[in-house]
Design an enzyme around this catalytic site. Structure first.
Site, PDB file in Angstrom:
ATOM      1  N   GLY A   3       0.783  -1.239   0.000  1.00  0.00           N
ATOM      2  CA  GLY A   3       0.000   0.000   0.000  1.00  0.00           C
ATOM      3  C   GLY A   3       0.810   1.281   0.000  1.00  0.00           C
ATOM      4  O   GLY A   3       0.402   2.278  -0.591  1.00  0.00           O
ATOM      5  N   ASP A  48      -4.184   2.559  11.311  1.00  0.00           N
ATOM      6  CA  ASP A  48      -5.565   2.341  11.734  1.00  0.00           C
ATOM      7  C   ASP A  48      -5.513   1.968  13.221  1.00  0.00           C
ATOM      8  O   ASP A  48      -5.334   2.826  14.071  1.00  0.00           O
ATOM      9  CB  ASP A  48      -6.116   1.241  10.819  1.00  0.00           C
ATOM     10  CG  ASP A  48      -7.557   0.873  11.066  1.00  0.00           C
ATOM     11  OD1 ASP A  48      -8.364   1.755  11.346  1.00  0.00           O
ATOM     12  OD2 ASP A  48      -7.892  -0.323  10.957  1.00  0.00           O
ATOM     13  N   GLY A  75      -3.095   0.397  14.612  1.00  0.00           N
ATOM     14  CA  GLY A  75      -1.692   0.480  15.023  1.00  0.00           C
ATOM     15  C   GLY A  75      -1.024  -0.872  15.147  1.00  0.00           C
ATOM     16  O   GLY A  75       0.169  -0.949  15.461  1.00  0.00           O
ATOM     17  N   ASP A 123      -6.150  -0.502  -0.582  1.00  0.00           N
ATOM     18  CA  ASP A 123      -6.949  -1.504  -1.292  1.00  0.00           C
ATOM     19  C   ASP A 123      -8.119  -2.019  -0.483  1.00  0.00           C
ATOM     20  O   ASP A 123      -8.143  -1.946   0.750  1.00  0.00           O
ATOM     21  CB  ASP A 123      -6.070  -2.712  -1.633  1.00  0.00           C
ATOM     22  CG  ASP A 123      -5.715  -3.517  -0.382  1.00  0.00           C
ATOM     23  OD1 ASP A 123      -5.086  -2.946   0.530  1.00  0.00           O
ATOM     24  OD2 ASP A 123      -6.105  -4.698  -0.301  1.00  0.00           O
TER      25      ASP A 123
HETATM   26  P1  IMP Z   1      -3.541  -1.462  11.454  1.00  0.00           P
HETATM   27  O1  IMP Z   1      -2.562  -2.572  11.621  1.00  0.00           O
HETATM   28  O2  IMP Z   1      -4.868  -1.774  12.074  1.00  0.00           O
HETATM   29  O3  IMP Z   1      -3.018  -0.084  11.878  1.00  0.00           O
HETATM   30  O4  IMP Z   1      -3.885  -1.370   9.921  1.00  0.00           O
HETATM   31  C1  IMP Z   1      -2.943  -0.998   9.023  1.00  0.00           C
HETATM   32  C2  IMP Z   1      -3.126  -1.723   7.710  1.00  0.00           C
HETATM   33  O5  IMP Z   1      -4.496  -2.068   7.481  1.00  0.00           O
HETATM   34  C3  IMP Z   1      -2.745  -0.805   6.591  1.00  0.00           C
HETATM   35  O6  IMP Z   1      -1.390  -0.963   6.222  1.00  0.00           O
HETATM   36  C4  IMP Z   1      -3.716  -1.178   5.494  1.00  0.00           C
HETATM   37  O7  IMP Z   1      -3.192  -2.223   4.709  1.00  0.00           O
HETATM   38  C5  IMP Z   1      -4.939  -1.683   6.209  1.00  0.00           C
HETATM   39  N1  IMP Z   1      -6.011  -0.660   6.357  1.00  0.00           N
HETATM   40  C6  IMP Z   1      -6.437  -0.058   7.483  1.00  0.00           C
HETATM   41  N2  IMP Z   1      -7.439   0.815   7.245  1.00  0.00           N
HETATM   42  C7  IMP Z   1      -7.657   0.772   5.913  1.00  0.00           C
HETATM   43  C8  IMP Z   1      -8.574   1.450   5.031  1.00  0.00           C
HETATM   44  O8  IMP Z   1      -9.408   2.307   5.406  1.00  0.00           O
HETATM   45  N3  IMP Z   1      -8.480   1.113   3.717  1.00  0.00           N
HETATM   46  C9  IMP Z   1      -7.588   0.206   3.229  1.00  0.00           C
HETATM   47  N4  IMP Z   1      -6.710  -0.446   4.011  1.00  0.00           N
HETATM   48  C10 IMP Z   1      -6.746  -0.175   5.344  1.00  0.00           C
HETATM   49 MG    MG Z   2      -4.148  -3.480   2.663  1.00  0.00          MG
END
Ligand code: IMP
Ligand code: MG
Length: 179
Positions: free
Chosen positions: A49, A107, A109, A163
């Site tokens: 991403g 998001d 984290g 994505d």
């Molecule tokens: P985390 O580990 O919950 O912080 O999420 C991070 C990863 O989740 C990112 O690198 C994205 O690949 C995916 N992600 C989180 N939110 C979104 C969104 O709104 N759209 C697309 N991908 C997301």
């Molecule tokens: Mg993703």
């Protein structure tokens, strides 16, 4: 101009334009140019991403730097899962280096905390993170986020590298899901 798009089974509406993204990236680049002017950091790009953000950001950096990539995965569809998978690991020797992590979105984290863990035992000098987008309402960590392009509400987005189940990365603008 197209204002709504369909990605798999969901409809999305244009939410952040390419020009707003560009302005946000320029601001982040300026801060990084200033903060790292005396260092040669290693830029750690998280595949897939963050590639779009990384390319546009790197073109605006004037500091000497190297780049390397890791590939992690925590999302399935529109849900963050507890499990972060290491799909492609670290290959670069980071001993004594300043590491600047490039993320497309923070998001909950979980991915960030996984990256911090991977880097902990590398002997690196310090780690900072630059993310294009950040969802403060979803973030659950105490770890500081050093550079944020755009803070956004806790709604699913696609485009500019982001994505939905692998699709939707290829738009220049960012789109928000229509519930
Ligand atoms: P985390 O580990 O919950 O912080 O999420 C991070 C990863 O989740 C990112 O690198 C994205 O690949 C995916 N992600 C989180 N939110 C979104 C969104 O709104 N759209 C697309 N991908 C997301
Ligand atoms: Mg993703």
């Amino acid at each position: 101009m197209q204002d709504t798009i369909q990605v798999l089974d969901k409809k999305f509406v244009k939410y952040i334009t390419a020009s707003q993204i560009h302005d946000a990236i320029s601001k982040v680049a300026e801060q990084i140019n200033e903060d790292y002017k005396n260092d040669n950091p290693v830029i750690l790009i998280t595949l897939n991403g963050a590639v779009f953000f990384a390319v546009d950001l790197l073109k605006q950096l004037r500091i000497p730097c190297r780049i390397t990539c890791v590939k992690l995965s925590s999302y399935s569809g529109m849900q963050s899962t507890n499990r972060v998978q290491n799909l492609i690991g670290l290959t670069e020797d980071l001993k004594g280096q300043r590491v600047l992590v490039i993320e497309d979105i923070i998001d909950t984290g979980r991915t960030y905390s996984h990256i911090a863990e991977i880097l902990r035992d590398t002997g690196m000098r310090d780690m900072r993170i630059a993310t294009l987008t950040y969802k403060p309402e979803a973030y659950k960590l105490d770890l500081p986020i050093h550079y944020v392009g755009l803070s956004i509400p806790n709604k699913f987005i696609v485009g500019y590298g982001l994505d939905y189940d692998g699709y939707g990365r290829n738009y220049s603008d960012i789109y928000q899901v229509i519930e």
